[in-house]
Design an enzyme around this catalytic site. Sequence first.
Site, mmCIF file in Angstrom:
data_model
loop_
_atom_site.group_PDB
_atom_site.id
_atom_site.type_symbol
_atom_site.label_atom_id
_atom_site.label_comp_id
_atom_site.label_asym_id
_atom_site.label_seq_id
_atom_site.Cartn_x
_atom_site.Cartn_y
_atom_site.Cartn_z
ATOM 1 N N LYS A 1 57.123 -3.756 51.106
ATOM 2 C CA LYS A 1 55.951 -4.656 51.207
ATOM 3 C C LYS A 1 56.067 -5.868 50.303
ATOM 4 O O LYS A 1 55.577 -6.936 50.639
ATOM 5 C CB LYS A 1 54.656 -3.909 50.904
ATOM 6 C CG LYS A 1 54.668 -3.117 49.622
ATOM 7 C CD LYS A 1 54.706 -1.651 49.951
ATOM 8 C CE LYS A 1 54.943 -0.824 48.715
ATOM 9 N NZ LYS A 1 54.867 0.594 48.987
ATOM 10 N N GLU B 1 56.345 -0.723 59.828
ATOM 11 C CA GLU B 1 55.138 0.097 59.798
ATOM 12 C C GLU B 1 54.995 0.862 58.476
ATOM 13 O O GLU B 1 53.884 1.031 57.962
ATOM 14 C CB GLU B 1 55.169 1.076 60.980
ATOM 15 C CG GLU B 1 53.872 1.776 61.262
ATOM 16 C CD GLU B 1 52.753 0.800 61.628
ATOM 17 O OE1 GLU B 1 52.014 0.445 60.701
ATOM 18 O OE2 GLU B 1 52.621 0.411 62.800
ATOM 19 N N VAL C 1 52.970 -0.597 55.086
ATOM 20 C CA VAL C 1 51.522 -0.644 54.878
ATOM 21 C C VAL C 1 50.893 0.669 55.330
ATOM 22 O O VAL C 1 51.038 1.062 56.483
ATOM 23 C CB VAL C 1 50.874 -1.805 55.666
ATOM 24 C CG1 VAL C 1 49.376 -1.855 55.386
ATOM 25 C CG2 VAL C 1 51.528 -3.134 55.316
ATOM 26 N N GLY D 1 54.680 12.757 41.319
ATOM 27 C CA GLY D 1 55.547 11.795 42.000
ATOM 28 C C GLY D 1 54.805 10.758 42.820
ATOM 29 O O GLY D 1 55.407 10.029 43.593
ATOM 30 N N GLU E 1 54.802 5.744 39.880
ATOM 31 C CA GLU E 1 56.084 5.490 39.208
ATOM 32 C C GLU E 1 55.923 5.725 37.698
ATOM 33 O O GLU E 1 54.815 5.737 37.181
ATOM 34 C CB GLU E 1 56.484 4.016 39.402
ATOM 35 C CG GLU E 1 56.319 3.477 40.787
ATOM 36 C CD GLU E 1 57.538 3.750 41.639
ATOM 37 O OE1 GLU E 1 58.664 3.660 41.114
ATOM 38 O OE2 GLU E 1 57.369 4.102 42.817
ATOM 39 N N ASP F 1 50.358 -3.870 44.352
ATOM 40 C CA ASP F 1 50.909 -3.240 45.549
ATOM 41 C C ASP F 1 49.956 -3.413 46.748
ATOM 42 O O ASP F 1 50.372 -3.713 47.868
ATOM 43 C CB ASP F 1 51.135 -1.746 45.248
ATOM 44 C CG ASP F 1 51.534 -0.953 46.472
ATOM 45 O OD1 ASP F 1 52.695 -1.041 46.879
ATOM 46 O OD2 ASP F 1 50.661 -0.237 47.025
ATOM 47 N N LYS G 1 50.170 -5.469 50.587
ATOM 48 C CA LYS G 1 49.828 -4.847 51.867
ATOM 49 C C LYS G 1 48.718 -5.611 52.590
ATOM 50 O O LYS G 1 48.788 -5.832 53.799
ATOM 51 C CB LYS G 1 49.416 -3.391 51.637
ATOM 52 C CG LYS G 1 50.580 -2.519 51.190
ATOM 53 C CD LYS G 1 50.096 -1.189 50.620
ATOM 54 C CE LYS G 1 51.259 -0.267 50.285
ATOM 55 N NZ LYS G 1 50.809 0.912 49.496
ATOM 56 N N GLY H 1 54.894 9.358 50.235
ATOM 57 C CA GLY H 1 55.638 10.602 50.354
ATOM 58 C C GLY H 1 56.824 10.446 51.275
ATOM 59 O O GLY H 1 56.846 9.580 52.153
#
Lengths: 407, 407
Positions: free
Chosen positions: B92, B116, B119, B174, B177, B188, B192, B289
């Site tokens: 992104k 895809e 976002v 996880g 970060e 972030d 998006k 994930g």
Amino acid sequence: MTKRIGLFGFGVVGQGYFQIAKKQKEKWIPDTIVVKDQKKRRPSDIKFSYHAQDVFDKNPDYILELISNTEEAYEYVTEALKRGITVISANKKLLSAHLPELISLQKVFGGKLLYEAAVAAGIPVITTLETHFEEDTIVSIEGILNGSSNYILSRIFNNGLSFDEALRMAQQKGFAESDPSFDISGSDVASKLNILILHAFGKFVGEEQIATFGIQNLGEDEIALAKSLGLKIKLIAKAEKDYRGISAYIIPTLVEESNLFYGVENEYNAVKINSEHLQDQFYQGKGAGSLPTGAAVYGDLVKARNGFSYNYSKVNFDKPLDEKLLNLGIKVLVKCRSEEIIENNIFSTEFIERVDGFYFAVGKVKPKSLNKLNELKEVSLIALPDYLSAEDILHELKEIQKSGELI
Amino acid sequence: MTKRIGLFGFGVVGQGYFQIAKKQKEKWIPDTIVVKDQKKRRPSDIKFSYHAQDVFDKNPDYILELISNTEEAYEYVTEALKRGITVISANKKLLSAHLPELISLQKVFGGKLLYEAAVAAGIPVITTLETHFEEDTIVSIEGILNGSSNYILSRIFNNGLSFDEALRMAQQKGFAESDPSFDISGSDVASKLNILILHAFGKFVGEEQIATFGIQNLGEDEIALAKSLGLKIKLIAKAEKDYRGISAYIIPTLVEESNLFYGVENEYNAVKINSEHLQDQFYQGKGAGSLPTGAAVYGDLVKARNGFSYNYSKVNFDKPLDEKLLNLGIKVLVKCRSEEIIENNIFSTEFIERVDGFYFAVGKVKPKSLNKLNELKEVSLIALPDYLSAEDILHELKEIQKSGELI
Ligand SMILES: NC(=O)c1ccc[n+]([C@@H]2O[C@H](COP(=O)([O-])OP(=O)(O)OC[C@H]3O[C@@H](n4cnc5c(N)ncnc54)[C@H](OP(=O)(O)O)[C@@H]3O)[C@@H](O)[C@H]2O)c1
Ligand SMILES: NC(=O)c1ccc[n+]([C@@H]2O[C@H](COP(=O)([O-])OP(=O)(O)OC[C@H]3O[C@@H](n4cnc5c(N)ncnc54)[C@H](OP(=O)(O)O)[C@@H]3O)[C@@H](O)[C@H]2O)c1
């Protein structure tokens, strides 16, 4: 390049389509509109025809089949597909009855058939199954697929209306037909679930096979029970697949607040898909109405123009398309006037209790029995979540009885 | 026909893709996998390369760009597009920075770019905007677009953890970060939302322009306030368009139970689209994930194979793509250590009140101020729903102070 469009039907969906098409850059105004009733008053600035042949005579690129009748729709759609014409349909009854044949006709003659508006209206669930989930393995697909029933349940749970009052209100608002039996008996939902099963699992099961029970006999007692447990009742359709095969049922279900369906109110529809890779997805949108359905039809036309068609990617065309559903029992609370009905249809019964002239029981019901029971008056069933024990239910029923809320 | 695939990056997303591809009928195993760190231990049964050129030398049909770095991703992706190769990216930051150029490269050289996974990971929002909404007019698009932030907020509201405890837990799981600043500062999300604005409204605004405030300074006081009002705080991104233009902001927001975002918990993402015809749609799915993102990448590959590409149908290519955002004020509750900050950044102030060493105020903030304030320590802002009055907030703050819950 302008495309020639033939339109069958100018009711809720047809008018929604027309209203939308008029406003677009690409207007796609049908050059022929065929309707049925010669006596109906129509807008004077639109030309109508009463002969299906008029559509075909114009050699259209696309045909929109938006009529209320199933037999005639079958004639028009098969005729169009045999001519290799691409068809957009919103007709779930037609599709559910004839999909295998309609798929072959597409393969043989090259015309395409798209029908996003037929299931969950504005929610792009079929397109999403065909694209996003094309190579994913679907575990289950679940939904609230009938706007009228959901509207009725919302009025009962959020405004304290009785079933009959809520139904009248749904009719006034135009969400339920003057004969609402297709909506509230689960029959409309069975057509939709049957279509979804084909796109999710690649098998045609036929709606007669799907265990279906509607909301038509839902009584004050079950409603009071749900409320006192802090739950709602929703008409849930579910199909799942495991190593044994596919099971599918439609039944009023107790749902708790943490369930995403709990918050789906009024004429909204929703679909939950569980798959191996994408895991849980949930989509919610308007399930009925002129603009959302008209927009879904217009959207199909745009997709078809862009070259999109359904791949039926889950179907293995080397094997028979038909599949027998699993015959698994569903845990339910049943209420009826006769102990015999319970004895003949319910197994693994955990209790039978007589309360104020009704028999209540918790146990399991097989799909075939469910379909038979759905025809009877004064029999009401609701599916129970696993965590609710028969004792909890019985206890709550007795409490409600004591407090005099039970009729 | 087998397709040759080149893969850049073998981290969370790359490995997710690989694991999924291995299980499919069409395996699409990359013939080259390029990674960066020569010292890292890798599975011994997979061959890795450390030279980008190795990918191009194989003349791949598709390139998957799944790396963490932006500059190098830019080189690989532009190189690939200039060769007319179709690229799938999850990046992104890259896309948000360079979409106008990447769109031209597609037009000029004929390679396609799908993204895809970039976002809302598993939710097919870009595809849906490009297909289902192609000819519909979008009024607003709103989302929970960062899984880590949402996970942190869930732990705070559902488990009573402090911000720092919740952040540590997100890192252990996880979802965040080791340097979580991109996630929690809203950066972030800005990437998006910038991408979504292009697909929803056909304009490139650039993420620097988007009014952005993160959850990094969220304190006990705002959390206690939200809880005592029966509300939750969610990091909401929203863009809307009216006759004046487009406005866009990202800000922690008080949401009530009837808001669909209220129930979006943990690492889930969600998107709400309001459009003229389809009206309200709501999509929820996993936002991060390995498997959900890997599946979205695999899904893009399937779509590309089927001939699908983004039309950028909302873009009017005869006009400049760039657009200035509207500079509308947003109603907020602000908390900080200095009265000056409030005086310099907040207008239409309804109250300023000193409580336990902090200044609290309700007023409006302009996008530019919001972006500046996002850089400061110890300044916290939350957006307020319209129905909440300044008096309600002040009253509640004083109650909380009295009950000693405020630090
Ligand atoms: N309403 C919704 O929200 C909704 C949502 C999803 C799917 N659908 C499906 O969409 C289809 C249309 O539904 P609707 O609600 O628009 O129905 P409707 O309002 O009852 O309108 C039906 C239209 O079909 C016409 N028609 C009936 N038989 C015909 C024939 N043999 N030839 C030509 N025209 C014929 C009627 O003509 P007259 O005007 O002469 O009566 C009328 O214009 C149905 O399959 C329905 O299940 C509806
Ligand atoms: N994680 C998510 O849930 C998620 C969701 C949506 C989008 N994304 C996006 O997907 C992309 C990858 O994320 P990730 O979570 O998979 O990152 P990651 O786990 O940190 O893995 C990054 C991979 O990129 C490789 N790499 C870095 N620079 C490279 C270069 N110049 N050439 C070749 N390989 C290089 C790394 O190589 P080494 O193995 O040698 O370190 C590593 O294999 C990012 O753009 C991210 O924003 C991630």
